[in-house]
Design an enzyme around this catalytic site. Sequence first.
Site, PDB file in Angstrom:
ATOM      1  N   GLU A  39       0.845  -1.201   0.000  1.00 24.34           N
ATOM      2  CA  GLU A  39       0.000   0.000   0.000  1.00 24.34           C
ATOM      3  C   GLU A  39       0.876   1.245   0.000  1.00 24.34           C
ATOM      4  O   GLU A  39       1.912   1.291   0.658  1.00 24.34           O
ATOM      5  CB  GLU A  39      -0.868  -0.011   1.263  1.00 24.34           C
ATOM      6  CG  GLU A  39      -1.738   1.212   1.441  1.00 24.34           C
ATOM      7  CD  GLU A  39      -2.495   1.214   2.765  1.00 24.34           C
ATOM      8  OE1 GLU A  39      -3.542   1.875   2.844  1.00 24.34           O
ATOM      9  OE2 GLU A  39      -2.031   0.545   3.726  1.00 24.34           O
ATOM     10  N   LYS A  61      -9.488   2.784  -2.275  1.00 21.28           N
ATOM     11  CA  LYS A  61      -9.705   2.139  -0.978  1.00 21.28           C
ATOM     12  C   LYS A  61     -11.059   2.531  -0.394  1.00 21.28           C
ATOM     13  O   LYS A  61     -11.372   3.710  -0.242  1.00 21.28           O
ATOM     14  CB  LYS A  61      -8.579   2.537  -0.027  1.00 21.28           C
ATOM     15  CG  LYS A  61      -8.577   1.825   1.319  1.00 21.28           C
ATOM     16  CD  LYS A  61      -7.380   2.294   2.132  1.00 21.28           C
ATOM     17  CE  LYS A  61      -7.287   1.580   3.471  1.00 21.28           C
ATOM     18  NZ  LYS A  61      -6.121   2.074   4.250  1.00 21.28           N
ATOM     19  N   CYS A  91      -5.419  -2.890   2.658  1.00 17.76           N
ATOM     20  CA  CYS A  91      -5.153  -2.799   4.090  1.00 17.76           C
ATOM     21  C   CYS A  91      -6.404  -2.903   4.972  1.00 17.76           C
ATOM     22  O   CYS A  91      -6.902  -4.004   5.204  1.00 17.76           O
ATOM     23  CB  CYS A  91      -4.384  -1.506   4.377  1.00 17.76           C
ATOM     24  SG  CYS A  91      -3.433  -1.555   5.932  1.00 17.76           S
TER      25      CYS A  91
END
Length: 266
Positions: free
Chosen positions: A43, A109, A143
Amino acid sequence: MNELRVSIIQSLLHWENPVANRELFAKKIAAQETPTDLVVLPEMFTTGFSMQPARVAEAANGETLGWMQQLATTHNTAITGSVAVHENGAYFNRLYWVNADGTFLQYDKRHLFRMAGEDEAYTGGTKNITPELNGWRIRPLICYDLRFPVWSRNRWNKETLQADYDVLLYVANWPERRNHPWQSLLTARAIENQAYVLGCNRTGEDGNGITYIGNSAIIDFKGEDLARLEPGATGVLNATLNYEALAEFRKTFPVGLDADGFEVIV
């Protein structure tokens, strides 16, 4: 379609230094001796997990995407990882999926880590992507998404047992102090979705003094490790995924037939 070769690069990151990080990963990819179909980077691999997007974010479809396209075509492999970008007055933690021919998909994300202020610095995405690679369907996430099983959930065609995806992957900057959830949730996602799971995490210390030990892993559809890097190590984790084994397991243990239908509201 039987096999898919995957490579996870676990590395330290230079804090808020895209030039140094691109150079770092270009060298690591070029030094890779094992043939691979997919390279997975962490990430925000150009900056680390920075909450200063006004300082570090690059234009959408900018320099790093061009760099990824060049590497993908040069090495004849797909490459994925996320970067901080700005577009239309907003900032995104954006994953690029770049194919070997330079074509790409992008995923913003969805779940922003409020405990670090990511929800105040960046804008969340609303749509998943499912790129195909050598006949495999892959779902890349980022994540904190790992903590939300509904967003990660596989769906099944109950007549054909065809799943939405075969491989679930997470690119991350997941701190050492929360290492146990990282390991446990990767395993859980593999078991509940009957899919291979790839977890790519970084190592080292970031500009905020937060430490990372990696524990990047490649896990099979039963929740068993195929490969895992030692905590704190830097290196490349390689494995070959077998589609026939996955299909046979789904056929003989068809939990998808009993899966609940649902709708995700974002």
